[in-house]
Write an enzyme that holds these catalytic residues in place. Structure first.
Site, mmCIF file in Angstrom:
data_model
loop_
_atom_site.group_PDB
_atom_site.id
_atom_site.type_symbol
_atom_site.label_atom_id
_atom_site.label_comp_id
_atom_site.label_asym_id
_atom_site.label_seq_id
_atom_site.Cartn_x
_atom_site.Cartn_y
_atom_site.Cartn_z
ATOM 1 N N TYR A 124 0.805 -1.224 0.000
ATOM 2 C CA TYR A 124 0.000 0.000 0.000
ATOM 3 C C TYR A 124 0.836 1.272 0.000
ATOM 4 O O TYR A 124 0.299 2.358 -0.163
ATOM 5 C CB TYR A 124 -0.923 0.017 1.230
ATOM 6 C CG TYR A 124 -2.308 -0.404 0.897
ATOM 7 C CD1 TYR A 124 -2.596 -1.737 0.666
ATOM 8 C CD2 TYR A 124 -3.338 0.518 0.796
ATOM 9 C CE1 TYR A 124 -3.873 -2.148 0.363
ATOM 10 C CE2 TYR A 124 -4.617 0.114 0.488
ATOM 11 C CZ TYR A 124 -4.884 -1.207 0.276
ATOM 12 O OH TYR A 124 -6.146 -1.605 -0.023
ATOM 13 N N LYS A 171 2.450 -14.541 5.056
ATOM 14 C CA LYS A 171 2.810 -15.518 4.018
ATOM 15 C C LYS A 171 4.329 -15.693 4.084
ATOM 16 O O LYS A 171 5.060 -15.547 3.087
ATOM 17 C CB LYS A 171 2.343 -14.974 2.650
ATOM 18 C CG LYS A 171 2.491 -15.926 1.489
ATOM 19 C CD LYS A 171 1.292 -16.821 1.298
ATOM 20 C CE LYS A 171 1.579 -17.843 0.235
ATOM 21 N NZ LYS A 171 0.548 -18.870 0.110
ATOM 22 N N ASP A 204 -3.544 -17.782 3.089
ATOM 23 C CA ASP A 204 -4.492 -18.582 2.296
ATOM 24 C C ASP A 204 -5.228 -19.584 3.186
ATOM 25 O O ASP A 204 -6.455 -19.731 3.103
ATOM 26 C CB ASP A 204 -3.784 -19.275 1.121
ATOM 27 C CG ASP A 204 -2.434 -19.883 1.489
ATOM 28 O OD1 ASP A 204 -1.943 -19.595 2.591
ATOM 29 O OD2 ASP A 204 -1.887 -20.654 0.688
ATOM 30 N N ASP A 228 -6.524 -5.678 4.296
ATOM 31 C CA ASP A 228 -7.564 -5.087 3.451
ATOM 32 C C ASP A 228 -8.518 -6.186 2.981
ATOM 33 O O ASP A 228 -9.744 -6.061 3.078
ATOM 34 C CB ASP A 228 -6.864 -4.429 2.256
ATOM 35 C CG ASP A 228 -7.829 -3.760 1.312
ATOM 36 O OD1 ASP A 228 -8.764 -3.114 1.807
ATOM 37 O OD2 ASP A 228 -7.640 -3.890 0.087
#
Ligand code: ATP
Length: 336
Positions: A124, A171, A204, A228
């Site tokens: 971002y 991740k 995930d 987000d």
């Protein structure tokens, strides 16, 4: 104690839902003095920008703002006002309390999750450029300082609200350096909160577990981009954007706003669901220490939702924004 709060009505349905929130908060008898200022589309003609400096100055002065949704004009060269506000005021934590409410259609029961999203860095930061004509590069920034700061915010929130568990979402198996640093930094903060369980999930797998067993999660802490996406996912678990409040918190101030946008196609028609905006106001009341007043508003909302006589079309009712707001205020006066 009385507080001065900046109220930004916003665009589209913003003025209707802001007025609803203002009326309900006033009815809670919290001592708040409102200072209303425009930002968004209406400012562009007069000031050439949707976020004039005097708006930022006013929020800095009052330290707290309640803000309606603001449209980001597409293709006119304006940045998102929401993103600009977070950046300019260094509102580093985006916080959403998302839980099932009575009679709000949802596939799940007993969901009560707080999503704590880092608000200042990650992809971002918008650092991207073309590499030649046919490739683009976007840079992901993760720092120890910002990761520890958001980690501490999540654990302090868990302690304050008596929550039992904080799950770090990342991740780090693939982005070993950037997400690895986020994970390591938040874990290092967790050591100061031995009474709160700390675990982690790969993003995930987190998404899959959220749609399978959402009631098992408590507080989630995430870097900006996953935050987000996952915060909208969790909003979907409890009935969607119409009921999702939001808060952007910094060291010296905070801006409270609903998760939804300005919904221009229903603007001015008395059709908007005011709950997300009113619940953002509830978060603001709690932040300011008006806990009893916040609970009164929550009880008023629950009463109206249980009764189902005054609910907006998106919730399956036929009531208008104003009538639903009147019903909440009426319920509060009967309770209080
Ligand atoms: P923006 O361009 O400001 O993001 P948007 O309408 O695209 O506006 P969303 O919040 O994503 O923003 O809204 C998607 C749709 O959900 C809206 O068009 C509207 O139909 C519905 N919606 C959003 N918020 C509400 C609300 N408070 N009450 C009723 N319907 C809503």
């Amino acid at each position: 104690m009385s507080f001065k709060v900046t109220l930004i009505p916003g665009d589209g349905i913003g003025p209707e839902v802001s007025s609803a929130a203002q009326r309900v908060i006033t009815a809670s008898r919290a001592e708040i003095e409102w200072e209303v200022v425009e930002a968004g589309e209406t400012c562009i003609a007069q000031y050439g920008t949707p976020l004039p400096d005097h708006v930022l100055e006013m929020i800095r002065r009052n330290k707290v703002a309640l803000k309606g949704p603001i449209t980001t004009p597409i293709g006119k060269g304006f940045r998102s006002v929401n993103v600009a506000l977070r950046k300019q005021l260094e509102l580093y934590a985006n916080v959403r309390h998302l839980r099932n409410l009575p009679n709000i259609p949802s596939k799940y029961d007993n969901v009560d999750i707080v999503v704590v999203r880092e608000n200042t860095e990650d992809l971002y930061a918008g650092i991207e450029h073309m590499v030649g004509r046919d490739a683009a590069e976007s840079i992901k920034i993760i720092t120890r300082e910002a990761s520890e700061r958001i980690g501490r915010y999540a654990f302090e929130l868990a302690r304050r609200e008596g929550r039992k568990r904080v799950t770090i979402v990342h991740k780090a198996n693939i982005m070993k350096l950037s997400d690895g640093l986020f994970l390591e930094s938040v874990r290092s903060v967790a050591r100061d909160y031995p009474e709160i369980e700390c675990d982690d999930r790969i993003v995930d797998a987190m998404c899959m577990h959220l749609v399978q067993i959402p009631e098992q999660f408590d507080v989630l802490v995430l870097p900006n981009l996953y935050g987000d996406i996952v915060s909208d996912l969790v909003a979907g678990l409890v009935g969607g954007l119409g009921v999702a409040p939001g808060a952007n918190i910094g060291e010296t101030g905070a801006v409270f706003e609903p998760a939804h946008g300005s919904a221009p196609q229903i603007a001015g028609k008395n059709l908007a669901n005011p709950l997300a905006m009113i619940l953002s106001g509830v978060e603001m009341l709690k932040y300011l220490g008006f806990v009893k007043e916040a609970q009164l508003v929550e009880k008023g909302i629950e009463h109206v939702l249980k009764q189902r006589d005054y609910i907006t079309p998106d919730l399956g009712g036929v009531s208008g924004t104003k009538e639903m707001t009147d019903a909440i205020i009426e319920a509060m006066s009967n309770i209080g």
